[in-house]
Design a protein around this motif. Structure first.
Motif, PDB file in Angstrom:
ATOM      1  N   SER A   1       6.620  -2.150   2.722  1.00  0.00           N
ATOM      2  CA  SER A   1       5.238  -2.374   3.154  1.00  0.00           C
ATOM      3  C   SER A   1       4.484  -1.056   3.250  1.00  0.00           C
ATOM      4  O   SER A   1       4.952  -0.099   3.881  1.00  0.00           O
ATOM      5  CB  SER A   1       5.245  -3.069   4.520  1.00  0.00           C
TER       6      SER A   1
ATOM      7  N   ASP B   1      -3.390  -5.361  -6.034  1.00  0.00           N
ATOM      8  CA  ASP B   1      -4.852  -5.374  -5.965  1.00  0.00           C
ATOM      9  C   ASP B   1      -5.499  -5.421  -7.348  1.00  0.00           C
ATOM     10  O   ASP B   1      -6.641  -5.862  -7.495  1.00  0.00           O
ATOM     11  CB  ASP B   1      -5.366  -4.126  -5.223  1.00  0.00           C
TER      12      ASP B   1
ATOM     13  N   VAL C   1       3.625  -9.895  -4.435  1.00  0.00           N
ATOM     14  CA  VAL C   1       3.411  -9.291  -3.121  1.00  0.00           C
ATOM     15  C   VAL C   1       2.711 -10.265  -2.172  1.00  0.00           C
ATOM     16  O   VAL C   1       3.148 -10.456  -1.034  1.00  0.00           O
ATOM     17  CB  VAL C   1       2.600  -7.978  -3.253  1.00  0.00           C
TER      18      VAL C   1
HETATM   19  C1  UD1 Z   1      -1.958  -2.367   1.653  1.00  0.00           C
HETATM   20  C2  UD1 Z   1      -3.332  -2.212   1.056  1.00  0.00           C
HETATM   21  C3  UD1 Z   1      -3.688  -3.430   0.219  1.00  0.00           C
HETATM   22  C4  UD1 Z   1      -2.603  -3.706  -0.820  1.00  0.00           C
HETATM   23  C5  UD1 Z   1      -1.228  -3.754  -0.165  1.00  0.00           C
HETATM   24  C6  UD1 Z   1      -0.077  -3.850  -1.148  1.00  0.00           C
HETATM   25  C7  UD1 Z   1      -4.459  -0.852   2.713  1.00  0.00           C
HETATM   26  C8  UD1 Z   1      -5.518  -0.744   3.748  1.00  0.00           C
HETATM   27  N1  UD1 Z   1      -4.294  -2.035   2.128  1.00  0.00           N
HETATM   28  O1  UD1 Z   1      -2.014  -3.501   2.517  1.00  0.00           O
HETATM   29  O2  UD1 Z   1      -4.918  -3.167  -0.445  1.00  0.00           O
HETATM   30  O3  UD1 Z   1      -2.848  -4.958  -1.428  1.00  0.00           O
HETATM   31  O4  UD1 Z   1      -1.004  -2.565   0.619  1.00  0.00           O
HETATM   32  O5  UD1 Z   1      -0.110  -2.776  -2.035  1.00  0.00           O
HETATM   33  O6  UD1 Z   1      -3.811   0.115   2.378  1.00  0.00           O
HETATM   34  N2  UD1 Z   1       4.653  -7.663   5.222  1.00  0.00           N
HETATM   35  C9  UD1 Z   1       5.355  -8.354   6.175  1.00  0.00           C
HETATM   36  N3  UD1 Z   1       5.378  -7.862   7.463  1.00  0.00           N
HETATM   37  C10 UD1 Z   1       4.736  -6.723   7.821  1.00  0.00           C
HETATM   38  C11 UD1 Z   1       4.026  -6.015   6.827  1.00  0.00           C
HETATM   39  C12 UD1 Z   1       3.989  -6.511   5.527  1.00  0.00           C
HETATM   40  O7  UD1 Z   1       5.960  -9.408   5.901  1.00  0.00           O
HETATM   41  O8  UD1 Z   1       4.781  -6.323   8.989  1.00  0.00           O
HETATM   42  C13 UD1 Z   1       4.577  -8.184   3.834  1.00  0.00           C
HETATM   43  C14 UD1 Z   1       3.179  -8.692   3.476  1.00  0.00           C
HETATM   44  O9  UD1 Z   1       3.000 -10.013   3.918  1.00  0.00           O
HETATM   45  C15 UD1 Z   1       3.168  -8.555   1.977  1.00  0.00           C
HETATM   46  C16 UD1 Z   1       4.031  -7.326   1.736  1.00  0.00           C
HETATM   47  O10 UD1 Z   1       4.770  -7.118   2.924  1.00  0.00           O
HETATM   48  O11 UD1 Z   1       3.768  -9.668   1.380  1.00  0.00           O
HETATM   49  C17 UD1 Z   1       3.270  -6.060   1.392  1.00  0.00           C
HETATM   50  O12 UD1 Z   1       2.241  -5.857   2.343  1.00  0.00           O
HETATM   51  P1  UD1 Z   1       1.786  -4.381   2.773  1.00  0.00           P
HETATM   52  O13 UD1 Z   1       2.320  -3.401   1.784  1.00  0.00           O
HETATM   53  O14 UD1 Z   1       2.142  -4.193   4.193  1.00  0.00           O
HETATM   54  O15 UD1 Z   1       0.222  -4.482   2.633  1.00  0.00           O
HETATM   55  P2  UD1 Z   1      -0.857  -3.766   3.561  1.00  0.00           P
HETATM   56  O16 UD1 Z   1      -0.316  -2.466   4.038  1.00  0.00           O
HETATM   57  O17 UD1 Z   1      -1.390  -4.729   4.523  1.00  0.00           O
END
Ligand code: UD1
Length: 422
Positions: free
Chosen positions: A158, A301, A323
């Motif tokens: 993440s 994205d 994702v």
């Molecule tokens: C960031 C970006 C977003 C991009 C995404 C993936 C920012 C502000 N936003 O979002 O534009 O689309 O990375 O490249 O930088 N997950 C969990 N639990 C958590 C955290 C994440 O299950 O606590 C999962 C999410 O549901 C998703 C995956 O991990 O399926 C990736 O999400 P994440 O990389 O965390 O995205 P963001 O950081 O929110």
């Protein structure tokens, strides 16, 4: 309002990356001195993060194109309206917790592209000694004795959870070792900033990051990296509308999978050190299956943007997003423009028509940031006029996308003044 069918020509400058600026604004909470971020785009999400900083007692103001943050956080409660509106608000919890021993926030909102839990952020903070309580959608995090360094393995790579650990790790006592980290360039940018402020973060950009905690951070002046998703948008716009566009100020390697897909579809792509030129005159062809993934893979994205560019291609293209589960909310808008798209794999796949038929203008609505931009990209190729509602979503991530495209010759204008996301 977009009147499609006009090719784009010229050079467009890529602004600084939203996904770098937002964590940098959160990181400024850790700094004892003023922080100046250079060349920040005027985005509603940037304004939202500045409001979060002001809400906890810092000064955050524009100085021309720069944002200057000064003063120390005095209040541990993040303003509820802004926190609930933006996913990135979760990044402000760790530095507040590290600084004040307590952070009160709300479960973060954001675009409608899937569930987007924050359990990995909270789990990492708990391993570093935080106590997490949830009351409805309120989150209360406490660490009266401060955070302590820990060995953390993320369940998945993440981006946000990796950034939370970097921020918490700098504020913690002792070293933190993070395994299974995301490798996105925006994480490298955050590490560069923290190190420029006197922190010690090693390994950013790889799956294992080590942070030496407890170093006092001073402020710094810092120029955030360019926005590779905005660069991808401009490249896809050139492919969709046809024409010859130079996307300047962003190394092509930062969005290589997008340029590779456009080239495979029949565009000419010239790669420079800090720019790429995309030329497209004739019919595009399908490129088979594209699958998103963490960096250096195809960015999630960018998935709807590439799909929008290839809607009129002849031959099959399937875009699969691994994702987020609801990445292709823009499919209904594509269909309204006459594209016979269909979704599969419970919404994770978008099958493009591959029939080479032209699009026609339509009234459509953005439901999320990148999906909204993808509707604009598609409308550039459509015959007649398209009306895209919900531009507040697009304003979260693009500083006046319509002006950027109009300078390249697109017939595009905004009917309503910019406002908060609707
Ligand atoms: C960031 C970006 C977003 C991009 C995404 C993936 C920012 C502000 N936003 O979002 O534009 O689309 O990375 O490249 O930088 N997950 C969990 N639990 C958590 C955290 C994440 O299950 O606590 C999962 C999410 O549901 C998703 C995956 O991990 O399926 C990736 O999400 P994440 O990389 O965390 O995205 P963001 O950081 O929110």
């Amino acid at each position: 309002m977009v009147r499609g069918g006009r090719p784009l020509y010229g050079t467009a400058q890529v602004p600084a990356a939203k996904n770098s600026v937002l964590p940098l604004l959160a990181a400024s909470l850790l700094c004892g001195g003023p922080v100046r971020l250079r060349g920040v785009p005027r985005l509603s999400d940037v304004e939202g993060c500045m409001a979060l900083l002001r809400g906890v007692g810092c000064a955050a103001a524009w100085d021309g194109g720069d944002v200057v943050v000064a003063g120390r956080a005095a209040c541990c409660r993040l303003p509820a309206a802004e926190t609930a509106r933006m996913r990135a608000s979760v990044l402000f919890a760790a530095p507040l917790l590290g600084r004040l021993g307590r952070a009160e926030t709300a479960l973060p909102g954001g675009c409608n592209i899937g569930a987007r839990p924050v359990d990995w952020h909270l789990g990492a903070l708990e391993r570093m000694g935080a106590r997490v309580e949830q009351a409805g959608d309120r989150l209360i995090l406490t660490a009266p004795a401060g955070l302590r360094g820990a060995c953390i393995r993320l369940q998945g790579p993440s981006v946000g959870a990796t950034e939370t650990v970097l921020l918490a790790g700098c504020a913690a006592h002792g070293p933190t070792r993070l395994q299974g980290a995301a490798r996105e360039p925006e994480i490298v940018d955050l590490a560069r900033f923290l190190n420029a402020c006197g922190g010690c973060v090693r390994g950013a950009g790889s799956a294992e990051i080590v942070i030496e905690g407890g170093r006092p951070l001073h402020g710094a002046a810092f120029a955030p990296m360019p926005d590779r998703i905005c660069a991808s948008t401009l490249a896809c716009a050139a492919a969709s509308a046809r024409g010859w566009v130079t996307v300047a100020g962003c190394a092509p390697g930062l969005y290589a999978p997008v340029l590779d897909a456009l080239e495979a579809a029949g565009c000419q792509v010239l790669r420079g050190t800090d720019s790429a030129t995309v030329g497209c005159a004739g019919r595009l062809r399908g490129v088979g299956r594209l699958v998103t993934g963490g960096y250096p893979g195809l960015a999630t994205d960018a998935a709807p943007l590439v799909a929008a560019a290839l809607l009129t291609a002849a031959g099959q293209t399937v875009v699969e997003d691994r994702v987020f589960e609801a990445r292709f909310g823009c499919a209904a808008g594509f269909a309204a423009m006459g594209a016979r798209v269909r979704t599969g794999a419970a919404g994770r796949e978008l099958w493009l028509p591959g029939d080479g038929r032209p699009l026609h203008g339509a009234a459509v609505a953005a439901g999320d940031l990148r999906g909204g931009a993808a509707l604009v990209v598609a409308a550039l190729a459509a015959r007649g006029q398209s009306r895209i509602a919900g531009c507040g979503y697009i304003d979260r991530g693009y500083p006046a996308l319509e002006a950027m495209l109009a300078r390249l010759g697109a017939r595009i204008r905004r009917e309503m003044p910019p406002g908060p996301a609707d």
